[in-house]
Design an enzyme around this catalytic site. Structure first.
Site, short mmCIF file in Angstrom:
data_model
loop_
_atom_site.label_atom_id
_atom_site.label_comp_id
_atom_site.label_asym_id
_atom_site.label_seq_id
_atom_site.Cartn_x
_atom_site.Cartn_y
_atom_site.Cartn_z
N GLU A 1 0.83 -1.21 0.00
CA GLU A 1 0.00 0.00 0.00
C GLU A 1 0.86 1.26 0.00
OE1 GLU A 1 -0.88 -2.78 1.47
OE2 GLU A 1 -2.91 -3.11 0.75
N HIS B 1 -11.12 -4.31 9.09
CA HIS B 1 -11.80 -4.12 7.81
C HIS B 1 -13.08 -3.32 7.97
CE1 HIS B 1 -9.16 -7.52 6.88
NE2 HIS B 1 -9.45 -7.45 5.62
C1 LIG Z 1 -2.14 -4.41 4.16
C2 LIG Z 1 -3.18 -5.30 3.55
N1 LIG Z 1 -3.49 -5.17 2.26
C3 LIG Z 1 -4.40 -5.96 1.66
C4 LIG Z 1 -5.05 -6.92 2.38
C5 LIG Z 1 -6.12 -7.82 1.71
N2 LIG Z 1 -5.64 -9.20 1.69
C6 LIG Z 1 -6.01 -10.10 2.61
S1 LIG Z 1 -5.23 -11.55 2.42
C7 LIG Z 1 -4.41 -11.01 1.06
C8 LIG Z 1 -3.46 -11.90 0.34
C9 LIG Z 1 -2.40 -12.39 1.23
O1 LIG Z 1 -1.53 -13.21 0.53
P1 LIG Z 1 -0.41 -14.03 1.29
O2 LIG Z 1 0.33 -13.12 2.21
O3 LIG Z 1 0.38 -14.74 0.27
O4 LIG Z 1 -1.21 -15.05 2.20
P2 LIG Z 1 -2.17 -16.22 1.73
O5 LIG Z 1 -3.54 -15.65 1.68
O6 LIG Z 1 -1.70 -16.71 0.41
O7 LIG Z 1 -2.04 -17.23 2.80
C10 LIG Z 1 -4.75 -9.70 0.78
C11 LIG Z 1 -4.23 -8.92 -0.36
C12 LIG Z 1 -4.73 -7.01 3.75
N3 LIG Z 1 -5.32 -7.91 4.55
N4 LIG Z 1 -3.79 -6.21 4.30
#
Ligand SMILES: Cc1ncc(C[n+]2csc(CCOP(=O)(O)OP(=O)(O)O)c2C)c(N)n1
Ligand SMILES: Cc1ncc(C[n+]2csc(CCOP(=O)(O)OP(=O)(O)O)c2C)c(N)n1
Ligand SMILES: [Mg+2]
Ligand SMILES: [Mg+2]
Lengths: 325, 329, 325, 329
Positions: free
Chosen positions: A60, A129
């Site tokens: 972000e 959220h």
């Molecule tokens: C700072 C932030 N930006 C966006 C999100 C929305 N979001 C939730 S989970 C996710 C993906 C996370 O990917 P990863 O770290 O690879 O974990 P996975 O879900 O694959 O276990 C996103 C973009 C968030 N929770 N926090």
């Protein structure tokens, strides 16, 4: 007139402007091929490809800072941040850079950058959220803050954002996204700083923000059946804030309540109250009242979440109290 | 020094020298002005690091852009902001490049591609990447340069900005000025690997080289490669410049405790301007007369700039809140 | 009583508590051997070494997030951020984590974390080194916000911060750092949420924050010679805010002005004005007034910087207007 | 699998198996509950990744701490939060580990060292480092573990947190769960170098290994080394676990478009539980009866947990704003 959803309305303005203005591009997590977590860019990737619909890593701060540099050099970035809580990681870029670039450069660099996405309480999304944060962007000089509460406003305010040269925070309450309403097919703009008097009445003025508007309108109809006529004002933008429309109304009604889902302390209601105090004191027949969400992080469980925002009973009670003062 | 850059003409070499001397003399005067209380705010000089701005910016067109730091007078002057406008700005005058709104850490001159010095460490990296995004989207061959210090390397902005430029292949040149300290915190305490170029190659898959930041020709050559690559649409690179700041972190600050006199002296012997001067002479690329002429020209320019700054009016208080928005409300 | 500076007073409280509580440590850029850019930790490194006086790289988000985890696990971090603008890069950690950890964990994890450092306009520091931001921390639930305006308060409020279990933003106006005042040698605490009635008077109430206090007091003396007695209140903490003391005073005087260097919109003055409206409307003989710094980024040049904060003439004018209403 | 971890007893092996199955069965029930509308908020399952939490947490003491992510049920259960408390929390009940305040992304159980799952990507890395700082300052031999996904690797929190732990030699184990996607954005598009361990070794000078995250013994062995090192005061390390999520990013989300059916199927064949089960049998480290007993025990526990959750009361609305501060105002 045709009815479309709030999200469709905002997207229509975006699509119209992207067709006209090749310098517009969108960044965000999942706004490319996937069309956005909330369908904010659905169908646009196919037309404009990855340079204009740019899927990003979870950075972000990075993409907000990146878009700052882009806006300084001739393009018009739209940061589609999904949920407003996520951009807290970019507040340094927002408050130290984006809001100050035009000033620091004595107006020689423009900052046509739009931040858009969801906010608000609902759906047991819990405290990471469910934030709002718009009062912070009113406190800090340099932002336009649009809070459309209807599909019609969403389209018109989005176009104003996309054709202006200032940074705009464009916030969409998550409970409004699927609401339908009349929206003209042609392009139109709603100027920033023009409140809508959504309902006329002479007995009390209620300023209602975003998701609170429909609740206030419904209650106003109930009260009308009891003989009380409420004037309902939707500021639509809180920076600039159309205080004149509010003052005029209070001049007529003598009573004012501000209903806002987010926090009270140093919030929009406080600012409106102080401004009316300063500019309409003699019009007041009763103290100005505020009704806000509870001053707490947002709990998860429905039984808790359900009581922290102003509900029908609380709003109706506050209006009745105001009328009785 | 010997083999590289044989292609540079005497004019080009003297132009590099001139830029370095212009920066040095301007800052010497600004430091004096600061001592005399004429610079109302902070003032971080670039003394000892001039070869970097000079070597990099000589490869840029006026419509290329530079994003700079708190130590940005050198970048501004090398990018073509006039000494008058820099001096006037530091003196808080309406004729300064930011009309007195900015001061040393907020120099803006978009007309010549100086997109801001910065009071905050880090954002130059992100904004530099963003300008690259604009240029790529618009199909332009303009290039973006982001300067930053060793102090920014540990900051998240470095990680996020460098990575975005890499994965999106943006026309950006990242220039890391490693002067061994962030204020008084040594780079060696901020990281276990001070080889920034190596880190960038491995972690971000970006072209990256390390050069002697006190050798203007080495910087110039590396920048030429990087700028050419970016302009041709072949993506970003990083240039790590090892250098040293010869004055305190900021004017008026004490300079003791965190670095030894010996260390400072050893770097003073490697002053980029003196070194380059003797190389020009030894290699017969310029004679004393030509060099003296440059020095004289610069002395006059700087004296004029300071006069201009001192005699310029302060901004009108009524303008204090102008330009917050694109159109005044 | 002995006179010491504001900075010395705050440092004395820190030194006293560090001697008693081995779980306190300080992080920041240059707060180790060097003793802090503003001498906030001078002499402590020699006593306690690098684990308790930790020099950091320039990673505001990193060390604030790091300290969050530390505070959750039995230590008491003090983030010495130098200049408040710098911690904008850590707002995600502050507003999404630090302010919510106690809540999210239902009170089973404490958050004894102190953020301390400079703020405010002065010395041509320009817009990246002149911010205030405390209204944001009042808007967001979960913070204590201390704004000491005297050496005495600096010491007592710092001790309260260091002995409590909540996150505290402790802000020191840069123009106060070298001000001297009486400070007891022994340790003492000033409870949060207790305003100081710094001067009594029956004709009008002026709430003055931080650096504005001395100006308001000086003007009050002038006005006293003209026969008007001003009651001057320093809230000392704005979260919690001691609204009762203000209400009591307004009950007596009927007139209220809030003087605050930082921005008006959604600021402290707005909140105080709205609260007094809601709880003391009938006491008001005149509309509540606010006097704030201009709503603009901070300019560099002295001729510009000089006019954006309330000066002697502006404050005196505002008080006279209030008395004349 | 063959050579390593010969030292683990049958009981230990079955305990690992049990943890994995406990996570799987609990989440299967939670997913069903979500479909039935009983989980009011979001629910990200760990199905397919259970070997990581199980392998890592088996090396931890109860007073060690874990900082987790949005995909944190597995970490919570492996660290010792009861299935009852996890289930009740997701169902929004007062008996949940966060008393209904948190839900899936805000599970807290400090009593057993679960210091929070998180709705925000990134902070676990920083907070994990911070707990390490506490333990080092207090002279304790406790260890801190930070879990995070591939999605966090590009984030500034990764860069800043890993670096701080490295330069200050903190007792922290960083566990990167690379399941190839962040929501639907592939890791390969987020970076030019997906070898997180290599990057960490080079850029931060930290011990780092890459293991098969679907191999619970490989994870266990790497974690044992890392935890032992941290506990002995020898500083941090990182374990990169290559794995795959077998269900959609979150319950109720579509799962098409960004990954092929073939890809999902190929990973389904490598299901960490099924694989481990057949290895246990092949290597005669456990017989069918023992494994079945574990399955049965877990089935009962999970059924009880769901009953407990369903029959528990919702929180009292009057408590909605409790616990914001340490002492109520
Ligand atoms: C700072 C932030 N930006 C966006 C999100 C929305 N979001 C939730 S989970 C996710 C993906 C996370 O990917 P990863 O770290 O690879 O974990 P996975 O879900 O694959 O276990 C996103 C973009 C968030 N929770 N926090
Ligand atoms: C985000 C942020 N934190 C702290 C500071 C205070 N500060 C100003 S310059 C500086 C050191 C910068 O070091 P480096 O990047 O190496 O540049 P140098 O001064 O050595 O040229 C610091 C810490 C700042 N300006 N911004
Ligand atoms: Mg440096
Ligand atoms: Mg992932």
């Amino acid at each position: 007139m045709r009815e479309i959803t709030y999200t469709e309305a905002a997207r229509e303005a975006l699509a119209e402007q992207m067709a006209i203005d090749p310098s517009i591009f969108v960044v965000g997590e999942g706004i490319g091929e996937r069309g956005g977590n909330f369908n904010t860019t659905l169908g646009l990737y196919e037309k404009y490809g990855p340079m204009r619909l740019r899927d990003t890593p979870i950075v972000e701060r990075g993409f907000v800072g990146m878009c700052t540099g882009a806006a300084m050099t001739g393009t018009r970035p739209v940061v589609d941040f999904m949920i407003v809580d996520f951009i807290l990681d970019s507040i340094g870029e927002l408050f130290n850079q984006i809001s100050k670039i035009q000033y620091m450069s004595s107006g020689r660099i423009k900052m046509p950058l739009i931040l858009r996405g969801c906010f608000g309480i609902g759906g047991a999304a819990a405290t990471h959220h469910s934030g709002s944060y718009y009062p912070l962007f009113v406190h800090i000089p340099g932002f336009r803050v649009a809070l459309p509460s209807t599909p019609y406003d969403a389209k018109g305010l989005m176009r104003t954002a996309l054709t202006g040269d200032d940074p705009v925070l464009f916030l969409e309450h998550k409970l409004l996204l699927n609401k339908r309403g009349h929206v003209p097919e042609e392009a139109y703009s709603i100027p920033f700083g023009q409140a809508a008097v959504v309902r006329s009445g002479g007995d009390a003025t209620v300023v209602a923000l975003t998701v609170m508007l429909q609740k206030v309108l419904a209650i106003s109809e109930e009260l009308a059946r009891e003989g009380a006529e409420i004037e309902v004002i939707d500021p639509r933008t809180v920076a600039p804030l159309d205080i004149d429309t509010i003052l005029e109304s209070v001049h007529k009604t003598g009573r004012l309540l501000i209903v806002d889902e987010t926090f009270g302390p140093c919030g929009i209601g406080a600012e409106i109250s102080a401004l009316v105090m300063e500019n309409g004191f003699d019009d007041l027949d009763a103290p100005i009242a505020r009704l806000n969400g509870m001053h707490t992080p947002t709990p998860y469980s429905p039984t808790l979440e359900g009581v922290i925002t102003p509900d029908h009973a609380a709003i109706a009670g506050a209006i009745r109290n105001l009328l009785a003062e | 020094m010997d083999s590289h850059e044989l292609a540079l003409s005497s004019e080009q070499l003297l132009a590099l020298y001139r830029t370095m001397v212009l920066i040095r003399r301007t800052e010497e005067q600004l430091a004096r002005a600061h001592q005399m209380g004429l610079v109302p705010g902070p003032c971080h000089t670039y003394v000892g690091e001039e070869a970097i701005a000079a070597g990099v910016c000589a490869n840029l067109r006026q419509d290329d852009v530079v994003f700079s730091t708190h130590r940005g007078h050198g970048h501004a002057l090398a990018k073509g902001v006039s000494a008058r406008e820099v001096a006037a700005e530091l003196l808080g005058k309406a004729t300064g490049c930011s009309q007195g709104r900015g001061g040393s850490m907020h120099l803006f001159a978009p007309e010549v591609g100086l997109m801001g010095t910065s009071g905050i460490v880090g954002p130059s990296i992100l904004q530099g990447a963003g300008a690259g995004y604009s240029f790529k989207l618009l199909g332009s061959d303009r290039v973006s340069v982001a300067f930053f210090g060793d102090g920014a390397v540990s900051n998240g902005a470095f990680h996020e900005g460098i990575n975005l430029a890499a994965i999106w292949d943006l026309p950006v040149v990242f220039v890391c000025e490693d002067n061994m300290y962030a204020t008084e915190v040594p780079f060696r305490e901020a990281t276990r690997n001070q080889n920034v170029a190596e880190r960038v190659r491995v972690s971000y898959g970006m072209n990256a080289v390390c050069v002697d930041g006190n050798d203007v020709l080495a910087v110039h050559e590396a920048a030429k490669v990087a700028v050419t690559q970016a302009r041709a649409g072949n993506g970003p690179s990083l240039i790590e410049c090892k250098t040293y700041r010869l004055r305190p972190h900021a004017e008026g600050m004490r300079d003791g405790g965190y670095r030894t006199v010996d260390e400072v002296e050893s770097w003073r012997k490697r002053d980029p301007i003196a070194t380059f001067r003797s190389e020009l002479l030894v290699n017969k690329q310029a004679d004393e007369a030509a060099i003296d002429a440059v020095e004289e020209e610069v002395t006059i320019i700087v004296a004029d700039a300071m006069d201009f700054g001192r005699s310029s009016p302060f901004p009108d208080p009524a303008t204090a809140a102008d330009f917050i928005f694109s159109a005044q409300d």
